[in-house]
Each structure stands twice: as C-alpha cells, then as structure tokens.
Design an enzyme around this catalytic site. Sequence first.
Site, short mmCIF file in Angstrom:
data_model
loop_
_atom_site.label_atom_id
_atom_site.label_comp_id
_atom_site.label_asym_id
_atom_site.label_seq_id
_atom_site.Cartn_x
_atom_site.Cartn_y
_atom_site.Cartn_z
N CYS A 71 0.55 -1.36 0.14
CA CYS A 71 0.11 -0.17 0.40
C CYS A 71 0.61 1.55 0.28
O CYS A 71 2.11 1.61 0.95
CB CYS A 71 -0.83 -0.08 1.29
N CYS A 74 0.41 3.60 3.30
CA CYS A 74 1.05 2.94 4.08
C CYS A 74 2.05 3.04 4.13
O CYS A 74 2.93 3.60 5.43
CB CYS A 74 1.00 1.32 3.90
#
Length: 444
Positions: A71, A74
């Site tokens: 991600c 993230c």
Amino acid sequence: MKIIFIFYLLLLLLVTDSTWSSEVEEEVNNNNNNNNELKIDGKVLELDDSNFDTAISTFDILLVDFYAPWCGHCKRLSPELDAAAPVLAALKQPIVIAKLNADKYTRLARKYDVDAYPILKVFNHGVDVEYYGPRKAELLVRYLKKYVAPDVSLLHSDSALIDFVEAAGSFFPIFIGFGLNESAISHLGLKYKKKAWFSVVKDVSEDTMSLYDFDKLPALVAIQPKYDERSVFYGPFEETFLEDFVKQNMLPLVVPINQDTLKLLKDDDRKIVLTIVEDESDEKSQKLLKYLKGAASANRDLVFGYVGVKQWEDFANTFGTDKNTKLPKMIVWGGDEEYLVVNGSESINDDEEQRTQISLFLDGYRAGRTEQKRISGQSFMSFLNSLVGMRLIYIIVFVVAMLMLITSINKDGDIPQSDSATEELTDQDIRSSIAELRAGEKED
C-alpha cells in the site's frame, strides 16, 4: 500464436505474484526479528497473531496501524509513525505506536473491521476507536495527547488559559467554563473526552472576558479554533441544556464536506442542509457561506454543510448534479441513500437576495414542500476497488486467463474434451476459491 501469448501471460502473472509475495514475506520476517519483545522503547512495535491481544492488554493507550506492505499510503505514513513514536513514548503517561500487517493477519483485520489501508485505531484500555486525526508526526503527537489529558483541566490564571488553548491545537473543539464549578461539566468532559477539550477557569479577568467575548458569569464558551468560531452559553446550566450546547458546537456552523468531516458527521443524528457550489474557494461561494452561517446559527437542530464540485465532484454528483445543473443547489440529506429537494427552491440565484432564498428553502423544508429522491450509485470501478484488493485482482486475472487457455486449446482440438462432471467440479472449485479469497482481501 494465441496459445503462446496466453501462456506467456500466465507465466508473467505467476512470476509477478511470486516475487511480490516473497517481498512481503521477507519484509514481515525482518520486522518480526527486530520487534520480538513488547516494551516501551520509542520504536513502533510489530504485532502479529501471537502478541496482538497481549499488546492491547499491556499498554493503556495503543495506536495500531493496520497496513499492507504493497500500500502506497501505508509506506508514506510509516516514517511519520516512526518519528512520533519516541515522543509519545516519553510522555508521563506513555502512548505506544504499533503496526499490524492486516493483509497477512486477516483474522485480526476482520475482527476490527479493517476494510481499507491504512486504518489507524486507538486502543484505550483495550477499547478500540478509529483514529480520524492528522497523520503528520508533529500534529499526530498533539492530537494523541488528548487521550492522556484530564477530562476537565482546572486553570487558575490567564497565562494558564493561554497555554491550555495553545496546547489544545486546532483539531478538537474547546469548551471553557468561566465561573462554573468543575462538577457542572465533568460528566461531559468524560463523555466527550475523545472529541473535545474541556476546562474550567477559576479566576476570570476583564481582559479574558473581552478576549472571549462574553459579558457575564457564569458562561460556557465553545471555540472552533480551525474555523475561528465562538459561541457563548449563559445557561440554564442543567445537564440536558449543557449537553445540547456541547453537541451542537462539536462541528463548525457550516461544515466543509470532505472524507474526514463525513466521518465526524456519522455520529450526529441531525439532518444535513447541504449546499453544492461550483468552487468552494471562489468569492461568490465565500459570500454565500456567510449567509449560511447566519442560517445555521438560527437553526441549530440542523447541520449545515457545503461542497464544491471542483473539490469533490464524485460526491456532488451523487445528488443529481451534472454540467447542466444550476448552482448553487440546496438539498436536505440524512446521510442515507435518499435526500430531499424543496419544491421551488432547487437552486440559489446569484442575482437575487441569497439570504432570503435560504430562508425560503428552510421554510419550505419545515412545511413539508419537498420531493424525495435517491442518490446516484457508485461507478462500477469504485465498487470494484472497494471490494477487491490487488492480490485478488492477480488471482482473478490468472483464473480468467487459464479458462481462456483451456477454451482455446479445446477449440483447436489439441486435447480431448473433458467430461461435463469434471468441468462442473472445476468451475465450482474456482468460484469457491475466489469467494474465500474475497472474504480476506482489503482495499488501499
């Protein structure tokens, strides 16, 4: 040639997925090797199935980052958490930051309703609540300090009040009681601790009264620092009236609608008077905003909000807005799949008195001169993205390509046709496998 192309496509997918999985596994293993013990050392703890429950029972306040290694958001958040961790760990009442690979530990992800990446949750003595605050390290630290602050701060001087307001920052509303007994708002300080700052000032000077724009005692002042708004309550100081005042001032008079404020609105059961404009930042919209604030002050049983098509077109379009719609447009929305338009007041004309038009809209709504409509649905790709993670997309493409290969080979007569029972079993197995994978996949 067709068969060869499909074969190479399958090979590419297998290699890509294998490499991606190996990188994820390697990253997780490295993190686990570096974080084997649960201790407050100023570092972000790596959690897994074996130590998650221990962590939330060991630390009074724990911020958990539910992330996925692939991600992008993230990856950008990770250094901010690394920077905030030692500052929060050094507090008198430490706050610990941890992370969990929710893409791998799907049981925990499902348990805590993790349906996107990254999701941050604060565990306060084991009870979790989703974190909606800022994600830059400095601001995140200031925001999280709220969890270890007193329910109601007692202030004994003008300088203490100045320090309190400065430390509170701009992300929570602030409620300050002047000439009030702490017990009058202690229950509200406890109930809304995660959403607002509360304080009581014991010694009130005339300068302070002038600064906060009230002229008698006792008084409860509500401040929205981010929007430079204040509201004063002179009583009656009974529980019901106090709580009504606090709930109404948890939000600014007119809420700019975005993904963050929508999360706040879900806890408010009032109807939303939504004004859709072309561009929130232009001069016309700012002028209209002043009139909306006046209407909001007189109609505190409603939440007033606004959104610009330029700022969030997809959201605006769900309420029947397109290039032919005359803006500004006003509707009443309850946060569900239906909304109301007021007959005769569908839009606000720039060449007429806008304050009067807003009043006519509200009068029509309260009189029931409305028509109910249904919001437009998501685009197919938005729906797909909300259900399917990247890894599942790899699997689906692989399965489809495999079926194409089998079909192509069968058509060319290279292999004998399989019997129907085998075909049915294979198709059923494929559908079952995809269903199981979908249950554990999350979105970015």
